[in-house]
Write a protein that holds these residues in place. Structure first.
Motif, mmCIF file in Angstrom:
data_model
loop_
_atom_site.group_PDB
_atom_site.id
_atom_site.type_symbol
_atom_site.label_atom_id
_atom_site.label_comp_id
_atom_site.label_asym_id
_atom_site.label_seq_id
_atom_site.Cartn_x
_atom_site.Cartn_y
_atom_site.Cartn_z
ATOM 1 N N LYS A 136 9.109 15.284 5.095
ATOM 2 C CA LYS A 136 8.645 14.985 7.212
ATOM 3 C C LYS A 136 7.909 16.039 7.822
ATOM 4 N N ALA A 189 6.832 4.072 3.806
ATOM 5 C CA ALA A 189 8.323 3.811 3.928
ATOM 6 C C ALA A 189 8.338 2.251 3.997
ATOM 7 N N MET A 230 4.295 9.525 8.934
ATOM 8 C CA MET A 230 5.799 8.343 8.208
ATOM 9 C C MET A 230 5.317 7.382 8.596
ATOM 10 N N MET A 246 3.899 15.249 7.480
ATOM 11 C CA MET A 246 3.040 14.000 7.351
ATOM 12 C C MET A 246 3.108 13.286 8.467
ATOM 13 N N THR A 292 7.370 10.208 12.909
ATOM 14 C CA THR A 292 8.168 9.135 12.494
ATOM 15 C C THR A 292 7.576 7.914 13.562
ATOM 16 N N LEU A 324 14.253 12.505 3.771
ATOM 17 C CA LEU A 324 12.356 12.112 4.100
ATOM 18 C C LEU A 324 12.623 12.806 5.078
ATOM 19 N N ASP A 325 12.933 12.803 6.303
ATOM 20 C CA ASP A 325 13.361 13.620 7.550
ATOM 21 C C ASP A 325 12.788 14.829 7.659
ATOM 22 N N PHE A 348 7.381 4.180 9.155
ATOM 23 C CA PHE A 348 8.918 3.878 8.499
ATOM 24 C C PHE A 348 8.999 2.225 8.524
ATOM 25 N N LEU A 392 3.297 8.870 4.669
ATOM 26 C CA LEU A 392 3.378 8.512 4.102
ATOM 27 C C LEU A 392 3.961 7.119 4.410
#
Lengths: 265, 277
Positions: B197, B174, B204, B202, B35, B193-194, B206, B172
């Motif tokens: 992921k 966000a 991410m 994925m 992320t 979400l975490d 953010f 993704l």
């Protein structure tokens, strides 16, 4: 400790909603369910809770912007709920409000001088010249300039608009200011400016704040006391120290647990 | 660690004023299972950067540079080819769950749309996939027949998440997905979400302005200021040992839960005078 400047006892406010098929049925929602609060002079009382907890209804009922079903609001020895319109208008000089959305709460067709000076006009304070002078002084006090008085709200950024809202609330030298999420719509850098400004003004003018927010990090920096609301009821109240260090109720603990960034840094 | 997205030399300018940079010289890389948070104030260019990945920039704006997604230069693609990627391989969640769902369609239908479009699912296969997705985001599958106004804000954001991950995207995006939510709901959505992921491996991206959220969810952090990246690093580096004066100033504005620190607003005049080269 200091005396209470504004207190409310056993406030009840019920909204009736249409429900069921075609809205023929009704349901009662208790927005305030026997709520009592006390704001000490010169201090800040924060009201925290999630959306729908009744915190904004509390603010509006305290200032009599909405009628209450039962209970009393005591300011300067008078029950505001019992006052007639003109007596209420007189006393409202001392009770002002700062709103959340600096974009929606300023009339776009009025100049800043008119927005900020309207309170003076309504209460018949001073001559035209004196009023304008006061507006200029107030604008400078909140970090704007006298020249800004000629401008319209759209010419300002969000943070500047919130300063205009603060100037409007403070020009009548109120005793109590209700701040309904005043920094929620702002960037974190602007939020810090506004929080510091509110603190300075409190100190200088001896203001008492009722500060409504859902951000428990902001509360820690501005409030002396807290009440936690959930579903129209006061779940817990106490000093900032006590609530943060030793929350008694499960709901308060849950709220504190949910503050982002607790586990790291 | 496999690279999913790489952006190099991204510039975004208004078409009629190509010397005014809204986003300037942005380079970034996103890896699978990580992320990356972009933080910055409004107007710093964080949302524009995200929209340019999706090819959703306003036609008043012009973007130059390279955006490579799984080795494919997606900023060169025409709209039709981009359609096969958008929603299928790159998912996006928007800030406002109240306005980004269609009020006259059931949430099941809306979750099913990308599945039909991109994967050609129909009938029973479609229904069971929708039910599985709702399950995954913690909503009872029978809510597929509900309309958005019958759900709470948090549930709507979960529906948005279910839609965005329906086709198991590799990336993704966000954009402030929890800003409009209450803190307790925000905490649940961040956890969800975490988990997703990690489970789906994925990448991410953010976008947020909340350092608390960054501390909870980020592996890497990118700080943007006036259209430029001023600092990048791991979460620990950026939050605990910020190098750039702007990052330091921004962190000084953030109220802490302990109430120990003195808030200090950003001194932009100081930043303009040499603090930023």
């Amino acid at each position: 400790m200091s005396d209470s400047i504004l207190s409310a006892h056993h406030l009840v406010k019920t909204y009736t909603q249409r429900s069921g098929r075609f809205g023929f049925g009704t349901t009662q929602v208790k927005a305030l369910d026997n709520v009592s609060i006390k704001i000490k002079a010169g201090t800040t009382l924060a009201v925290v809770g999630e959306s729908g907890s009744g915190k904004s209804t509390l603010a509006r009922c305290l200032l009599q912007l909405q009628p209450i079903d039962s209970g009393e609001v005591i300011f300067q020895g008078q029950n505001l709920a019992k006052l007639d319109k003109s007596a209420l208008r007189d006393i409202r000089k001392n009770l002002q409000m700062i709103f959340q959305d600096p974009f929606a709460s300023l009339n776009p067709r009025m100049r800043v001088s008119e927005i900020v000076g309207e309170g003076l006009l309504v209460h018949g304070i001073g001559s035209v010249k004196e009023r304008l002078l006061q507006v200029h002084q107030m604008l400078e006090r909140v970090g704007l300039t006298a020249a800004d008085a000629q401008k319209y709200p759209h010419q300002f950024s969000g943070g500047q608009r919130q300063r205009i809202g603060i100037a409007r609330a403070l020009i009548l030298q109120p005793k109590v200011v209700v701040c309904d999420e005043p920094v929620s719509a702002l960037d974190v850098s602007v939020q810090a400016q506004i929080l510091l400004l509110l603190k300075e003004l409190q100190h200088e003018m001896g203001l008492s704040y009722l500060f409504i927010t859902h951000d428990l990090r902001v509360v820690r920096h501005i409030a002396n006391d807290i009440i936690v609301m959930n579903k129209g009821q006061v779940v817990e109240q106490g000093s900032v120290e006590n609530i943060y260090n030793a929350p008694q109720q499960a709901y308060t603990q849950q709220l504190l647990q949910a503050i982002p960034g607790r586990k790291a840094a | 660690m496999s690279e999913i997205l790489s952006i190099s030399q991204l510039n975004i300018t208004p078409k009629n004023d190509i010397h005014r940079f809204l986003v300037k010289q942005v380079n970034l890389k996103l890896n699978a299972g990580k992320t990356t948070c972009i933080v910055g104030e409004s107007g710093s260019g964080k949302s524009l950067t995200a929209l340019s990945i999706m090819g959703l920039l306003s036609n008043q704006l012009k973007a130059t540079g390279n955006i490579s997604f799984q080795g494919l230069a997606i900023n060169q693609l025409d709209n039709q080819s981009m359609q096969t990627i958008r929603g299928a391989k790159i998912g996006m969640i928007f800030q406002e769950p109240m306005t980004s769902l269609n009020p006259v369609l059931t949430v099941g239908y809306q979750i099913g749309e990308p599945l039909t479009t991109h994967l050609g699912l129909k009938g029973e296969a479609l229904r069971s996939r929708i039910a599985a997705l709702l399950n995954q985001v913690g909503i009872p599958p029978e809510r597929a027949d509900s309309y958005p106004d019958e759900l709470s804000g948090g549930q709507r954001q979960r529906v948005m998440i279910a839609m965005s991950i329906a086709c198991e995207p590799a990336l993704l995006i966000a954009d402030e997905p929890t800003t409009a939510l209450d803190v307790t709901v925000q905490a649940q959505v961040l956890t969800l979400l975490d988990e997703l992921k990690t489970r789906m491996n994925m990448a991410m991206l953010f976008i947020t302005h909340d350092f608390g959220v960054v501390a909870d969810i980020a592996d890497d952090v990118i700080v943007m200021f006036r259209g430029e990246i001023v600092e990048t690093g791991t979460r620990e580096q950026v939050l605990n040992y910020p190098q750039h004066p702007y990052t330091q100033a921004l962190l000084d504005c953030v109220p802490d839960v302990q109430g120990l620190k003195t808030l200090k607003p950003i001194d932009y005049a100081w930043l303009n005078h040499g603090a930023i080269a």
